[in-house]
Design an enzyme around this catalytic site. Sequence first.
Site, PDB file in Angstrom:
ATOM      1  N   HIS A  25       4.949  25.720  10.516  1.00  0.00           N
ATOM      2  CA  HIS A  25       3.764  25.135   9.867  1.00  0.00           C
ATOM      3  C   HIS A  25       3.238  26.028   8.731  1.00  0.00           C
ATOM      4  O   HIS A  25       2.612  25.546   7.794  1.00  0.00           O
ATOM      5  CB  HIS A  25       2.625  24.953  10.876  1.00  0.00           C
ATOM      6  CG  HIS A  25       2.747  23.739  11.751  1.00  0.00           C
ATOM      7  ND1 HIS A  25       3.672  23.655  12.764  1.00  0.00           N
ATOM      8  CD2 HIS A  25       2.066  22.565  11.752  1.00  0.00           C
ATOM      9  CE1 HIS A  25       3.544  22.474  13.364  1.00  0.00           C
ATOM     10  NE2 HIS A  25       2.567  21.796  12.769  1.00  0.00           N
ATOM     11  N   ASP A  67      10.362  19.164  15.329  1.00  0.00           N
ATOM     12  CA  ASP A  67       9.283  20.146  15.484  1.00  0.00           C
ATOM     13  C   ASP A  67       8.189  19.478  16.310  1.00  0.00           C
ATOM     14  O   ASP A  67       8.218  18.263  16.539  1.00  0.00           O
ATOM     15  CB  ASP A  67       8.742  20.554  14.101  1.00  0.00           C
ATOM     16  CG  ASP A  67       7.625  21.595  14.191  1.00  0.00           C
ATOM     17  OD1 ASP A  67       7.677  22.457  15.089  1.00  0.00           O
ATOM     18  OD2 ASP A  67       6.681  21.542  13.382  1.00  0.00           O
ATOM     19  N   SER A  68       7.206  20.288  16.704  1.00  0.00           N
ATOM     20  CA  SER A  68       6.047  19.725  17.401  1.00  0.00           C
ATOM     21  C   SER A  68       5.245  18.816  16.483  1.00  0.00           C
ATOM     22  O   SER A  68       4.498  17.959  16.950  1.00  0.00           O
ATOM     23  CB  SER A  68       5.135  20.857  17.862  1.00  0.00           C
ATOM     24  OG  SER A  68       4.663  21.573  16.729  1.00  0.00           O
ATOM     25  N   CYS A 107      11.469  24.706  14.638  1.00  0.00           N
ATOM     26  CA  CYS A 107      10.256  25.120  15.337  1.00  0.00           C
ATOM     27  C   CYS A 107      10.567  26.438  16.029  1.00  0.00           C
ATOM     28  O   CYS A 107      11.483  26.491  16.866  1.00  0.00           O
ATOM     29  CB  CYS A 107       9.912  24.044  16.373  1.00  0.00           C
ATOM     30  SG  CYS A 107       8.526  24.452  17.432  1.00  0.00           S
ATOM     31  N   CYS A 146       6.200  30.676  12.161  1.00  0.00           N
ATOM     32  CA  CYS A 146       5.905  29.313  12.625  1.00  0.00           C
ATOM     33  C   CYS A 146       6.152  28.416  11.429  1.00  0.00           C
ATOM     34  O   CYS A 146       5.706  28.723  10.311  1.00  0.00           O
ATOM     35  CB  CYS A 146       4.456  29.213  13.081  1.00  0.00           C
ATOM     36  SG  CYS A 146       3.871  27.510  13.331  1.00  0.00           S
ATOM     37  N   GLU A 159      -2.002  20.401  10.703  1.00  0.00           N
ATOM     38  CA  GLU A 159      -1.718  19.028  11.151  1.00  0.00           C
ATOM     39  C   GLU A 159      -2.732  18.048  10.576  1.00  0.00           C
ATOM     40  O   GLU A 159      -2.416  16.897  10.293  1.00  0.00           O
ATOM     41  CB  GLU A 159      -1.758  18.946  12.689  1.00  0.00           C
ATOM     42  CG  GLU A 159      -0.545  19.532  13.369  1.00  0.00           C
ATOM     43  CD  GLU A 159       0.705  18.665  13.222  1.00  0.00           C
ATOM     44  OE1 GLU A 159       0.609  17.443  13.374  1.00  0.00           O
ATOM     45  OE2 GLU A 159       1.779  19.231  12.935  1.00  0.00           O
TER      46      GLU A 159
HETATM   47  N1  DGL Z   1       5.894  24.714  14.077  1.00  0.00           N
HETATM   48  C1  DGL Z   1       6.058  25.291  15.333  1.00  0.00           C
HETATM   49  C2  DGL Z   1       6.657  26.670  15.307  1.00  0.00           C
HETATM   50  O1  DGL Z   1       7.421  26.962  14.409  1.00  0.00           O
HETATM   51  C3  DGL Z   1       5.109  24.990  16.452  1.00  0.00           C
HETATM   52  C4  DGL Z   1       3.656  25.121  16.248  1.00  0.00           C
HETATM   53  C5  DGL Z   1       2.937  24.591  17.454  1.00  0.00           C
HETATM   54  O2  DGL Z   1       3.135  23.426  17.768  1.00  0.00           O
HETATM   55  O3  DGL Z   1       2.223  25.360  18.092  1.00  0.00           O
HETATM   56  O4  DGL Z   1       6.437  27.480  16.156  1.00  0.00           O
END
Ligand code: DGL
Length: 280
Positions: free
Chosen positions: A190, A14-15, A77, A188, A156
């Site tokens: 996150h 993931d990011s 992600c 997302c 984050e």
């Molecule tokens: N967790 C990620 C997603 O599912 C990326 C969030 C990001 O880095 O903008 O889209």
Amino acid sequence: MQLSKQHSTIGIFDSGVGGISVLKAINALRPDIDILFVADQAHVPYGSRPLEEVREFAIGITNFLLNEGVKLVVVACNTASAAALHELREIFPDTPFVGMEPAVKPAVNSSSSHTIGVLATPATFQGKLYASVIERFAHDAKVLTSTCPGLVEQIEAGNLNGSETISILQSALTPMLDAGADSIVLGCTHYPFVSDQIQSIVGEDVKILDPSPAIARNVDRMLPKKNDIQQSTGSIRVFTTGNLAKLTELLPCLLGSIPPVSQLKWHDGALARNVVRKNP
Ligand code: DGL
């Protein structure tokens, strides 16, 4: 595609820390599987970047994971899945990939008001994958969307309950509730980390859809059965391209444990371990 018996290490990326929500679901279902997790925190957030750029990151991370010996890659992600899943399958035809797409189908199916809300990044909403999900599953539903600006950064930073986090969520969710939405899609990875905060804003009658358990079931279907695994110990190793100390501090809260964490560096589109040089 099913993996052979001795192949049990999987890679997840993931990011940033969002993919840990998927890692947890996979680890809960298959605690016997070895996992390497890459958080590309040097580049977080992905969601405001062009899809082509995110694609290059996804290719670089996949190359790293394959060099480390993983046999299956989970793109944990939504943004990277929107940007790169199709290309990853073309570039690495021998590697099985599991990607994410917003859980619009179950949201529409469970909605009595035929009105749903989707929370995801700008890049996810721009991708063809989201357009196709809406076309296939939500053509006769009302779909409200929000990119929750700043939410990924708050997560984050570990600010799950901070006033900024709550105010971003309220701004995103209020128009959805006003329109009658009774299902909210976490588009997302996150966002499951703030699902309790979301639930307390929307109330118990609104359903929140986190796709991680379904992703874990997909991964499980592709893995050898538990008793057939020959070489795994259920270990988790985490890599970050960002701040090692900060991630290590956040892991107990997000993952519930502190696995070994290592530093990675980007060099010309490729990832390498950061080797600490000792003076002779
Ligand atoms: N967790 C990620 C997603 O599912 C990326 C969030 C990001 O880095 O903008 O889209």
